[in-house]
Write a protein that holds these residues in place. Structure first.
Motif, PDB file in Angstrom:
ATOM      1  N   UNK A 101     113.081 140.897  -4.969  1.00  0.00           N
ATOM      2  CA  UNK A 101     113.620 139.537  -4.868  1.00  0.00           C
ATOM      3  C   UNK A 101     114.088 139.189  -3.453  1.00  0.00           C
ATOM      4  N   UNK A 102     113.873 140.112  -2.512  1.00  0.00           N
ATOM      5  CA  UNK A 102     114.189 139.818  -1.121  1.00  0.00           C
ATOM      6  C   UNK A 102     115.652 139.973  -0.752  1.00  0.00           C
ATOM      7  N   UNK A 103     116.445 140.560  -1.672  1.00  0.00           N
ATOM      8  CA  UNK A 103     117.864 140.798  -1.363  1.00  0.00           C
ATOM      9  C   UNK A 103     118.059 142.111  -0.597  1.00  0.00           C
ATOM     10  N   UNK A 104     117.154 143.063  -0.846  1.00  0.00           N
ATOM     11  CA  UNK A 104     117.147 144.333  -0.115  1.00  0.00           C
ATOM     12  C   UNK A 104     115.870 144.402   0.708  1.00  0.00           C
ATOM     13  N   UNK A 105     115.965 145.083   1.848  1.00  0.00           N
ATOM     14  CA  UNK A 105     114.797 145.338   2.685  1.00  0.00           C
ATOM     15  C   UNK A 105     114.612 146.851   2.787  1.00  0.00           C
ATOM     16  N   UNK A 106     113.616 147.298   3.531  1.00  0.00           N
ATOM     17  CA  UNK A 106     113.316 148.731   3.596  1.00  0.00           C
ATOM     18  C   UNK A 106     114.533 149.576   4.002  1.00  0.00           C
ATOM     19  N   UNK A 107     115.329 149.176   5.002  1.00  0.00           N
ATOM     20  CA  UNK A 107     116.487 150.019   5.365  1.00  0.00           C
ATOM     21  C   UNK A 107     117.464 150.217   4.207  1.00  0.00           C
ATOM     22  N   UNK A 108     117.773 149.138   3.457  1.00  0.00           N
ATOM     23  CA  UNK A 108     118.687 149.259   2.321  1.00  0.00           C
ATOM     24  C   UNK A 108     118.081 150.136   1.226  1.00  0.00           C
ATOM     25  N   UNK A 109     116.802 149.940   0.977  1.00  0.00           N
ATOM     26  CA  UNK A 109     116.129 150.736  -0.048  1.00  0.00           C
ATOM     27  C   UNK A 109     116.125 152.215   0.333  1.00  0.00           C
ATOM     28  N   UNK A 110     115.925 152.489   1.616  1.00  0.00           N
ATOM     29  CA  UNK A 110     115.907 153.869   2.097  1.00  0.00           C
ATOM     30  C   UNK A 110     117.283 154.514   1.953  1.00  0.00           C
ATOM     31  N   UNK A 111     118.340 153.774   2.269  1.00  0.00           N
ATOM     32  CA  UNK A 111     119.707 154.303   2.152  1.00  0.00           C
ATOM     33  C   UNK A 111     120.033 154.597   0.684  1.00  0.00           C
ATOM     34  N   UNK A 112     119.644 153.687  -0.206  1.00  0.00           N
ATOM     35  CA  UNK A 112     119.867 153.923  -1.638  1.00  0.00           C
ATOM     36  C   UNK A 112     119.059 155.122  -2.129  1.00  0.00           C
ATOM     37  N   UNK A 113     117.818 155.227  -1.671  1.00  0.00           N
ATOM     38  CA  UNK A 113     116.964 156.344  -2.084  1.00  0.00           C
ATOM     39  C   UNK A 113     117.539 157.675  -1.615  1.00  0.00           C
ATOM     40  N   UNK A 114     118.137 157.679  -0.428  1.00  0.00           N
ATOM     41  CA  UNK A 114     118.746 158.919   0.066  1.00  0.00           C
ATOM     42  C   UNK A 114     119.986 159.285  -0.745  1.00  0.00           C
ATOM     43  N   UNK A 115     120.736 158.268  -1.162  1.00  0.00           N
ATOM     44  CA  UNK A 115     121.897 158.519  -2.018  1.00  0.00           C
ATOM     45  C   UNK A 115     121.442 159.090  -3.359  1.00  0.00           C
ATOM     46  N   UNK A 116     120.344 158.523  -3.911  1.00  0.00           N
ATOM     47  CA  UNK A 116     119.780 159.043  -5.147  1.00  0.00           C
ATOM     48  C   UNK A 116     119.331 160.487  -4.971  1.00  0.00           C
TER      49      UNK A 116
END
Length: 214
Positions: A55-70
């Protein structure tokens, strides 16, 4: 949802790896099963991250940070899940094709797929057709994922698919491709089963290929 699982969920969505590990340790200490932590805390959170990206609220950097937390959470849960013989929803062998040394996109796809419940065998970069074949023979995956970031290495996807076919494994695996220069048209031309333009849609496509409800 359990309060601790809700906190883990929020920490993953917000990319707070330290809080994820802290709350998972707390949840385990309180006797919450690892599978519930996985499903309610990690998998559901990464599904939300994918939605925010779409939906364009997150971009690759945010997704990457969340993925690293996961991933920080998965590092704690993985040994327990293996010990309890909790089955993944599918197994994926993934790698960047021969001649290509780029791995950021491939790594993000790997993390997003693991966050969705897949088991990942990451072959790394510059992966030859022979190495893909060896991994198929050893791990018996349902999906083989190939990445390329250079137009000069895209055709190595085709040669890898041909090698898989010649070895008699083509009907045993679904093949998914992606990367900056790769298109859906190219994917069809080289005989791939699926294509995803980004890590979020790679999860959707992998589930589609295995007939898993999104």
């Amino acid at each position: 949802m359990n309060t601790l699982c809700q906190e883990i969920y929020s920490a993953v969505v917000n990319g707070n790896a330290r809080k994820v590990t802290e709350k998972i340790n707390q949840a385990l200490a309180e006797g919450i099963p690892a599978e519930i932590i996985l499903n309610e805390g990690l998998i559901s959170a990464m599904k939300e991250v994918g939605r925010l990206f779409e939906e364009g609220e997150y971009f690759v950097p945010e997704m990457l940070i969340s993925a690293r937390a996961m991933q920080a959470g998965m590092n704690l849960l993985r040994p327990i899940l293996v010990e309890q013989d909790i089955k993944p929803i599918g197994k994926v062998v993934i790698g960047t094709v021969k001649g290509d040394l780029h791995d950021i996109g491939k790594n993000l796809v790997s993390m997003m797929l693991e966050g969705a419940g897949f088991q990942i065998i990451d072959l790394g970069i510059d992966v030859t057709p022979e190495k893909f074949l060896s991994a198929i023979q050893e791990h018996h995956p349902e999906i083989v994922g190939m990445s390329a970031l250079l137009t000069t290495t895209m055709m190595n996807m085709k040669s890898t698919i041909e090698a898989i076919a010649q070895a008699g494994f083509r009907d045993k695996v679904k093949i998914m491709v992606g990367g900056a220069p790769v298109t859906e048209t190219f994917a069809r031309q080289i005989g791939a089963d699926g294509y995803a333009p980004d890590a979020s849609r790679a999860v959707v496509e992998a589930k589609r290929l295995l007939g898993i409800a999104i």
